[in-house]
Design an enzyme around this catalytic site. Structure first.
Site, PDB file in Angstrom:
ATOM      1  N   GLU A  21     -68.043  21.855 -52.877  1.00 65.94           N
ATOM      2  CA  GLU A  21     -66.842  21.251 -53.460  1.00 65.94           C
ATOM      3  C   GLU A  21     -65.874  22.361 -53.840  1.00 65.94           C
ATOM      4  O   GLU A  21     -66.273  23.368 -54.430  1.00 65.94           O
ATOM      5  CB  GLU A  21     -67.154  20.426 -54.721  1.00 65.94           C
ATOM      6  CG  GLU A  21     -67.886  19.132 -54.483  1.00 65.94           C
ATOM      7  CD  GLU A  21     -68.098  18.352 -55.772  1.00 65.94           C
ATOM      8  OE1 GLU A  21     -67.323  18.561 -56.744  1.00 65.94           O
ATOM      9  OE2 GLU A  21     -69.039  17.551 -55.825  1.00 65.94           O
TER      10      GLU A  21
ATOM     11  N   ASN B  27     -70.361  24.187 -56.105  1.00 66.97           N
ATOM     12  CA  ASN B  27     -69.143  23.463 -56.466  1.00 66.97           C
ATOM     13  C   ASN B  27     -68.325  24.381 -57.363  1.00 66.97           C
ATOM     14  O   ASN B  27     -68.690  24.603 -58.520  1.00 66.97           O
ATOM     15  CB  ASN B  27     -69.473  22.169 -57.202  1.00 66.97           C
ATOM     16  CG  ASN B  27     -70.220  21.167 -56.333  1.00 66.97           C
ATOM     17  OD1 ASN B  27     -70.444  21.406 -55.142  1.00 66.97           O
ATOM     18  ND2 ASN B  27     -70.603  20.052 -56.909  1.00 66.97           N
TER      19      ASN B  27
ATOM     20  N   ARG C  57     -69.510  15.476 -46.304  1.00 66.83           N
ATOM     21  CA  ARG C  57     -70.515  15.363 -47.359  1.00 66.83           C
ATOM     22  C   ARG C  57     -70.255  14.089 -48.159  1.00 66.83           C
ATOM     23  O   ARG C  57     -69.140  13.882 -48.652  1.00 66.83           O
ATOM     24  CB  ARG C  57     -70.460  16.575 -48.293  1.00 66.83           C
ATOM     25  CG  ARG C  57     -71.478  16.487 -49.419  1.00 66.83           C
ATOM     26  CD  ARG C  57     -71.292  17.553 -50.482  1.00 66.83           C
ATOM     27  NE  ARG C  57     -72.156  17.244 -51.612  1.00 66.83           N
ATOM     28  CZ  ARG C  57     -71.874  17.494 -52.872  1.00 66.83           C
ATOM     29  NH1 ARG C  57     -70.733  18.081 -53.196  1.00 66.83           N
ATOM     30  NH2 ARG C  57     -72.713  17.172 -53.838  1.00 66.83           N
TER      31      ARG C  57
ATOM     32  N   TYR D 169     -64.411  25.515 -58.805  1.00 69.97           N
ATOM     33  CA  TYR D 169     -63.022  25.103 -58.980  1.00 69.97           C
ATOM     34  C   TYR D 169     -62.162  26.121 -59.713  1.00 69.97           C
ATOM     35  O   TYR D 169     -60.967  26.206 -59.453  1.00 69.97           O
ATOM     36  CB  TYR D 169     -62.972  23.778 -59.770  1.00 69.97           C
ATOM     37  CG  TYR D 169     -63.491  22.591 -59.019  1.00 69.97           C
ATOM     38  CD1 TYR D 169     -62.646  21.813 -58.238  1.00 69.97           C
ATOM     39  CD2 TYR D 169     -64.834  22.224 -59.085  1.00 69.97           C
ATOM     40  CE1 TYR D 169     -63.113  20.705 -57.546  1.00 69.97           C
ATOM     41  CE2 TYR D 169     -65.322  21.121 -58.395  1.00 69.97           C
ATOM     42  CZ  TYR D 169     -64.454  20.367 -57.623  1.00 69.97           C
ATOM     43  OH  TYR D 169     -64.923  19.283 -56.923  1.00 69.97           O
TER      44      TYR D 169
ATOM     45  N   GLU E 122     -74.666  18.826 -59.191  1.00 70.43           N
ATOM     46  CA  GLU E 122     -74.241  19.306 -60.506  1.00 70.43           C
ATOM     47  C   GLU E 122     -75.110  18.776 -61.639  1.00 70.43           C
ATOM     48  O   GLU E 122     -74.664  18.019 -62.503  1.00 70.43           O
ATOM     49  CB  GLU E 122     -72.778  18.948 -60.757  1.00 70.43           C
ATOM     50  CG  GLU E 122     -71.810  19.749 -59.920  1.00 70.43           C
ATOM     51  CD  GLU E 122     -70.355  19.564 -60.364  1.00 70.43           C
ATOM     52  OE1 GLU E 122     -70.125  19.099 -61.498  1.00 70.43           O
ATOM     53  OE2 GLU E 122     -69.456  19.900 -59.572  1.00 70.43           O
TER      54      GLU E 122
ATOM     55  N   HIS F  66     -75.585  11.689 -57.014  1.00 68.68           N
ATOM     56  CA  HIS F  66     -74.294  12.162 -57.495  1.00 68.68           C
ATOM     57  C   HIS F  66     -73.888  11.324 -58.701  1.00 68.68           C
ATOM     58  O   HIS F  66     -72.877  10.610 -58.689  1.00 68.68           O
ATOM     59  CB  HIS F  66     -73.245  12.087 -56.386  1.00 68.68           C
ATOM     60  CG  HIS F  66     -72.042  12.951 -56.633  1.00 68.68           C
ATOM     61  ND1 HIS F  66     -71.527  13.816 -55.698  1.00 68.68           N
ATOM     62  CD2 HIS F  66     -71.234  13.084 -57.722  1.00 68.68           C
ATOM     63  CE1 HIS F  66     -70.469  14.443 -56.176  1.00 68.68           C
ATOM     64  NE2 HIS F  66     -70.265  13.996 -57.419  1.00 68.68           N
TER      65      HIS F  66
END
Length: 591
Positions: free
Chosen positions: A495, A428, A176, A430, A285, A239
């Site tokens: 991500e 995404n 990606r 985390y 995002e 992005h």
């Protein structure tokens, strides 16, 4: 039940055919063909270790197995017992897999890694590229990007071939990456004049004014080499690196003009790359762009929100990001670009989605209804904000209730274009946190006060070098939350990764903390897949160390170490570990 019947009661009295020699000296009747089949099935089950390591369950299997030898009249009972035991065994195994192991990922699962243009390319003044808002913001103050710039970064603009060779050596199935809008359109827009749309393909002798063909060639070469190495390209159109020209012209994402301009830029990318690219992501995002760029001022263009003394309108920016996404999808589907894809079967079309950020929130007190509502509300204010309109038709009701007129309305036409405007959801993810109802009103304003949530940490959670909590159980729970809320969508984890403390080269390449992070999170995602979530792939963030936005080069997320002076690449221990995950299709993950 049959399992509670004593084994002696399953035995039948001897028949004359079984009598041999003296009275009381009996031999078993020869087993029937059906009985032999049952026996072989039981032995096969044991030899493949599908039976749990449980003496009671194995004893029951053995007694059923022995019962098959008594007489043909016991066969029916024995078969019934065998079926019951198999059902019980499978149930035990299912519970064990769900609770303690990672489900086997399907053979079609895409294992990849991700990057973005501004973070790795460098070459900011090379090949006809125009400046982006990050080029401008990083030099406005030494405090903005840790005193660093993206002028050279990882020098991927020059070393892209070597990087893709490295991807192949690590066994990546997908990659990606994003396209730099200002490398394609240095001034943000193209001037077609009286030329027809087909000219944007570059097949005409007339060149489009404002279109940087050198940038088109750069990305086209990357795509071709990826495909040569059987690496699936996932392209992100935006992005965070908005052309500075559009920020100067009308204020960037704060102005509705950007919706059509993003559609035009997307059209050019679809025309030039769509025949070879199956997977497209419109916006990466949008939450981060709106909050960090137009509320907190920590990301370019560095605008503080009007509710905390600035001029930024984060909810309006988020609104425009969603409408720009919908416009790009409209171009993709209605202008024939979905069917332009030519690498697969004749009926296989291109797919388009969006990548949204989402942390999971656990209720601080699981028994508290207020804390449960706070946890849900926190997820809605982040992930739901950019996802609900696409799958449910409007912003979350919690946001509507709290924000009132501060949250823009969709027209009927806009809502219709948004609903269903994604073939998949990119996630995404985390970290996670604990959420609770505030005990008193906040002393601050802005987005974080709007949520009406107090966030805290579980003291048992480890932390990354970013200060983010390591909570792999949140990976599973967030996918299950998405699956329930949005009716089983196709999801790609676009991500997932961590910044580790890497003060020197030796610490960097022996990144055991990142190996542990990847193992835990991939396992959590796999558990969700095993519970029915439609998960299509996973992308580690990041393929290599890079320019980490406002932190410059001070934070390292890569599974490949980059020397920012020599630009030498060295795979870390985590890269070798991830390679083994890919080779085993996830079967090497810890139980």
């Amino acid at each position: 039940s049959l399992l509670s019947i004593p084994s002696d009661s399953l035995r039948q009295p001897p028949t004359p055919e079984t009598k041999h020699g003296q009275e009381g000296n009996w031999r078993k009747a020869p087993p029937s063909p059906q009985t032999m089949i049952v026996e072989k099935e039981i032995m096969a089950l044991e030899s493949t270790q599908l039976l749990p390591n449980n003496d009671d369950v194995r004893r029951i299997h053995r007694e059923q197995h022995q019962a098959c030898y008594r007489t043909p009249s016991s066969l029916t009972i024995a078969l019934l017992g065998f079926v019951v035991v198999v059902v019980v065994t499978l149930s035990v195994l299912h519970r064990s897999i769900s609770a303690h192991t990672t489900s086997v990922f399907p053979s079609s699962f895409l294992w990849g890694a991700a990057t973005s243009a501004f973070q790795i390319e460098g070459g900011t003044a090379a090949g006809g590229r125009g400046p982006s808002i990050w080029d401008t913001w990083c030099v406005q103050s030494s405090e903005n990007c840790n005193g660093d710039t993206g002028d050279v970064s990882d020098d991927h603009y020059r070393l892209w071939k070597e990087d893709i060779e490295l991807m192949r050596s690590l066994g990546l199935k997908a990659y990606r990456f994003s396209i730099s809008w200002s490398r394609i359109l240095p001034n943000g827009t193209a001037d077609y004049g009286s030329e027809n749309a087909a000219d944007a393909l570059g097949n005409s002798s007339t060149r489009i004014k404002g279109l940087n063909y050198e940038g088109i060639k750069f990305y086209s070469n990357i795509i071709d080499l990826l495909l040569e190495y059987n690496i699936e390209p996932f392209i992100t159109l935006y992005h965070w690196d908005l052309p500075q020209a559009l920020e100067d012209r009308y204020g960037g994402w704060a102005n509705r003009s950007i919706i059509e301009d993003f559609g035009d830029y997307s059209r050019i990318c679809f025309k030039h790359f769509g025949d070879r690219v199956k997977y497209w992501i419109t916006i990466n995002e949008g939450w981060t762009t709106a909050i960090h760029g137009y509320e907190e001022g920590s990301n370019a263009p560095g605008i503080m929100g009007e509710d905390i003394g600035g001029t930024g309108k984060p909810y309006l920016v988020g609104h425009h990001l969603l409408l720009a996404h919908a416009r790009a999808v409209e171009v993709f589907r209605e202008e024939g670009f979905a069917t332009l894809y030519q690498r697969g079967r004749n009926d296989e079309h291109g797919k388009i989605g969006i990548a949204n950020s989402g942390d999971y929130r656990f209720a601080l007190d699981p028994k508290s209804e207020d804390d449960q509502e706070a946890a849900t509300r926190s997820i809605e204010f982040q992930l739901g904000w950019m996802t609900d309109p696409i799958w449910l038709g409007d912003y979350p009701s919690s946001m509507r209730k709290i924000l009132g007129s501060r949250l823009p309305e969709f027209t009927e036409d806009e809502a219709q274009k948004l609903v269903g405007s994604a073939d998949f959801l990119g996630l995404n993810h985390y970290s996670s946190a604990l959420a609770s109802k505030p005990s008193k009103p906040p002393t601050y304003g802005g987005y974080w006060a709007d949520q009406q949530v107090t966030l805290s940490d579980d003291p048992s959670w480890k932390k990354t070098d970013m200060g983010w909590n390591v909570a792999p159980e949140g990976a599973r729970e967030l996918l299950l939350w998405i699956d329930r809320r949005y009716s089983h969508p196709l999801i790609f984890v676009t991500e997932n990764g961590m910044a580790a403390y890497e003060p020197d080269f030796e610490h960097s390449i022996h990144d055991d903390a990142r190996k542990e992070y990847l193992a835990g999170y991939i396992r959590g995602f796999g558990q969700a897949l095993g519970q029915g979530v439609n998960l299509g792939g996973y992308f580690a963030w990041s393929f290599m160390d890079n320019f980490e936005w406002q932190f410059g080069f001070s934070k390292r997320f890569g599974i490949v170490h980059v020397n920012y002076t020599s630009h030498e690449r060295t795979p870390k221990s985590s890269a070798e570990y991830y390679q083994k995950v890919i080779e085993s299709n996830g079967r090497n993950l810890p139980k």
